[in-house]
Design an enzyme around this catalytic site. Sequence first.
Site, PDB file in Angstrom:
ATOM      1  N   HIS B 237       0.862  -1.183   0.000  1.00 12.72           N
ATOM      2  CA  HIS B 237       0.000   0.000   0.000  1.00 12.72           C
ATOM      3  C   HIS B 237       0.895   1.228   0.000  1.00 12.72           C
ATOM      4  O   HIS B 237       1.846   1.288   0.778  1.00 12.72           O
ATOM      5  CB  HIS B 237      -0.895  -0.022   1.245  1.00 12.72           C
ATOM      6  CG  HIS B 237      -2.021   0.955   1.202  1.00 12.72           C
ATOM      7  ND1 HIS B 237      -1.825   2.306   1.306  1.00 12.72           N
ATOM      8  CD2 HIS B 237      -3.363   0.779   1.057  1.00 12.72           C
ATOM      9  CE1 HIS B 237      -3.006   2.916   1.234  1.00 12.72           C
ATOM     10  NE2 HIS B 237      -3.949   2.011   1.076  1.00 12.72           N
ATOM     11  N   ARG B 257      -6.449  10.637  -0.074  1.00 11.45           N
ATOM     12  CA  ARG B 257      -6.278  11.105  -1.447  1.00 11.45           C
ATOM     13  C   ARG B 257      -7.628  11.278  -2.134  1.00 11.45           C
ATOM     14  O   ARG B 257      -7.823  12.189  -2.921  1.00 11.45           O
ATOM     15  CB  ARG B 257      -5.379  10.132  -2.229  1.00 11.45           C
ATOM     16  CG  ARG B 257      -3.905  10.276  -1.858  1.00 11.45           C
ATOM     17  CD  ARG B 257      -3.069   9.137  -2.404  1.00 11.45           C
ATOM     18  NE  ARG B 257      -3.254   7.915  -1.615  1.00 11.45           N
ATOM     19  CZ  ARG B 257      -3.249   6.688  -2.105  1.00 11.45           C
ATOM     20  NH1 ARG B 257      -3.078   6.490  -3.406  1.00 11.45           N
ATOM     21  NH2 ARG B 257      -3.419   5.658  -1.312  1.00 11.45           N
TER      22      ARG B 257
END
Lengths: 249, 607
Positions: B237, B257
């Site tokens: 990740h 994000r």
Amino acid sequence: MNKTVTFRIWRGNSQGGEFVNYTTEITEGLVVLDVVHKIQATQANDIACRWNCKAGKCGSCSAEVNGVPKLMCMTRMDTLNTDKVITVEPMRAFPLIRDLVTDVSWNFRVKTKIKKFKPRPADAPDGTWRMQQEDVDRVQEFRKCIECFLCQDVCHVLRDHHKHDEFIGPRFLAYTAALEMHPLDTEDRLPELKQAQGIGLCNIGKCCTNVCPEHIAITDNAIIPLKERVVDEFYDPLAWIWKKIRPKG
Amino acid sequence: MATNYETHEYDVLVIGAGGAGLRAAIEASAAGVKVGLICKSLLGKAHTVMAEGGMAAAMGNVDDRDSWKVHFADTMRGGQYVNNWRMAELHAKEAPARVHELEAWGAVFDRTKEGKISQRNFGGHRYPRLAHVGDRTGLELIRTLQDHGIHQGITVHMEYTVVSLLKESGRVVGAFGYDRERARFRVFKAKAVVVCTGGLGRAYAVTSNSWEGTGDGVSLAYHAGAELLDMEFIQFHPTGMIWPPSVKGILVTESVRGEGGVLRNKDGKRFMYDDIPDNYKSQTSTDPEEGWRYTQNDKEAKRPPELLTRDHVARCIMREVKAGRGSPHGGVFLDISWIKEKIPNHAEHIKKKIPSMYHQFMQLANLDITKEPMEIGPTTHYAMGGIRVDGDTQATNVPGLFAAGECAAGLHGANRLGGNSLSDLLVFGKRAGEYAAKFAKENSLVAPSEAEIEAAYREAVEPFERPAGAQNEGPYQVQYDLQNMMQANVGIVRLQNEMELALDVIGKLKARAAKVSVQGHREYNPGWHTAIDLKHLLTVAEAITMASLDRKESRGGHFREDFPEKHPDGGKYNNVISKSTDGSMKLRREAIPAMREDLKQVIEEMK
Ligand code: SF4
Ligand code: SF4
Ligand code: FES
């Protein structure tokens, strides 16, 4: 940066036990759980302690740090006075299994006795419901609960008076509140709350709210409204039924 | 028999009580069979609680252009076409029903203005698709399943460890394990066993996985004769915490994000614009202003490059760090505080949208994300590979053995899209429970032999019988050495000679693991648990390394510095690992079956 600290950790099982001191070096940014793990890896391989997420999300690592119920993984060392010995002991409201691990199975049994969610028929032909965000905000607050049981640990009704058979404790009052205030729910859990679940034993002292790592306003938002509903139902059952069947949201 | 043990009998035994295990247990018990559920920890603590972003389901509540076809095509594109296409199809078609069912069981999702379940944007998903509850969707999912499941008559065994699966005449007939609290040995007899043990991130030093993620199910199934698939595909990740050291690896959700957070290097540059892969060019914006509008649900806008797939973002971060443009602690900056330029009460907005990230940084790093950027770097997060299963039934190649969730393979191919894990758990957890119950109804209980049980018992108690001393070390050091070695040699950037070295070291670590000694009582003894998990960790580490060595190309989560491009043949096969009769691990390539014509067409339409 490096500093030496001494941890006084409870070692023992249901037969008895004692505090044992462990001295170790710590570096910047550690939490209490890190230090327990370090001691476990280097000095006492068999110290029993629960943990999973190490991020305050699973509610496994509950213990009492210097007498205060806390999540060990979210208690930064720089919030404690490391010049003094730091005491780490298991939650005291539950039977000890070993070292820092307690038998919390009572909580799981209590939950099974609370009536499950029972939704009203779907709102739309495709089997879905409509709810507004403001109608679910309150329920979402209670559903943040990570079941750490710190509130149960601190509640004097359980901790000091051991009324585990008569009182479900703050965690399950909040759980019941989440069900009762769920916009779709049609079940009535008030009769049990008053009797078997002992809501009357709570004196709304807010100790539970103060220790909740999820900052759930257990007393103000869950217990007090539930107490009001119980009183309402007791004196004016028709008013309560009307409230319950009135379409919400 | 050297020991006493207690016996439990079930029609279906589910090992693992995260999202997939709970869903499987609920489905099996709803089919009217007797179900036992084994949790490694307490009920409701499994790693599923860490899932933050949401569950992907093409309900079209926020953008009605979404449909199962788009979801299917997105999943295949993200997985670089080595996915089991049948699983990708079932997953895309069935996820909406699984989400609605959760609502009927009491889950409280965030809402749209019309009062429907809200859906958010996420990397690799063309439309807003993730049903969510703030940034604690995994907790909502597991709690909903738990609270529903406890009224279903399922017997839950909390804090139990399974040491091995028991077989008789080629069929899995149960499991051998113990309860951690009292350390009593247990024999589970079952007509069908479903393995739902989750991840294996603990094979690495930096991981988002908890101590439970030691690949138990993958290893148990492998040693029972099940085939493993695609073990080389590990998801790193892109955004894990890196500072302070004790929190290294803890996940920072992609929603940061999704809500407008941007990645910058130490020079303040948004480096993600420097490398946008060809197959995503048409969907990715090169204009920061447009990217911002995308995160605010402007349907006309294209996504910012920060929301490209995880494998790609993680490698771009590594590139910046290697080029000396990283942050002070060896990562890059993730900044959400900049949105103050766009949103007047930005601090409140951030706390509402990603509350647990706000608290996580405040409490663990003493950093206010509404004011300052976070420092982040890649962390070992998810295994796309795992136990090979049939797409419809989740059955393995061993009769009586089923698998679902992260420990099973196929759906995600070479790279998983965020949000496709929670939906995976539900869709295939349900299917595994359904078909395991069916198998249980069609087959009778078979008693495992005493010899099998005795062998499992010996394996479990041996660490206590070896004296501590010079030649017998404790289990922790072996575990650390393995984790550091895998991190260094079979991590995010891979090379032939490093992986050859890794295989060699794994051999030596196996020899050390076979000699570790454990002190103290058996009751709740973490040293013992670590010793038992070592076998699982070593098994999965070997499989990952072997498969990674064989795949001489880069694809999804598997990146070879010596073969940095995709090979045209790489998308045509899967790596299958199994145990040979002499006990050694073997690998073969197997052609991916041709995709059904109608699905091929869907992919064409969505290009
Ligand atoms: S407010 Fe009630 S439930 Fe909470 S700690 Fe006090 S007595 Fe217990
Ligand atoms: S209400 Fe708060 S203190 Fe109580 S169990 Fe839940 S999270 Fe823990
Ligand atoms: S380890 Fe999960 S809350 Fe502390």
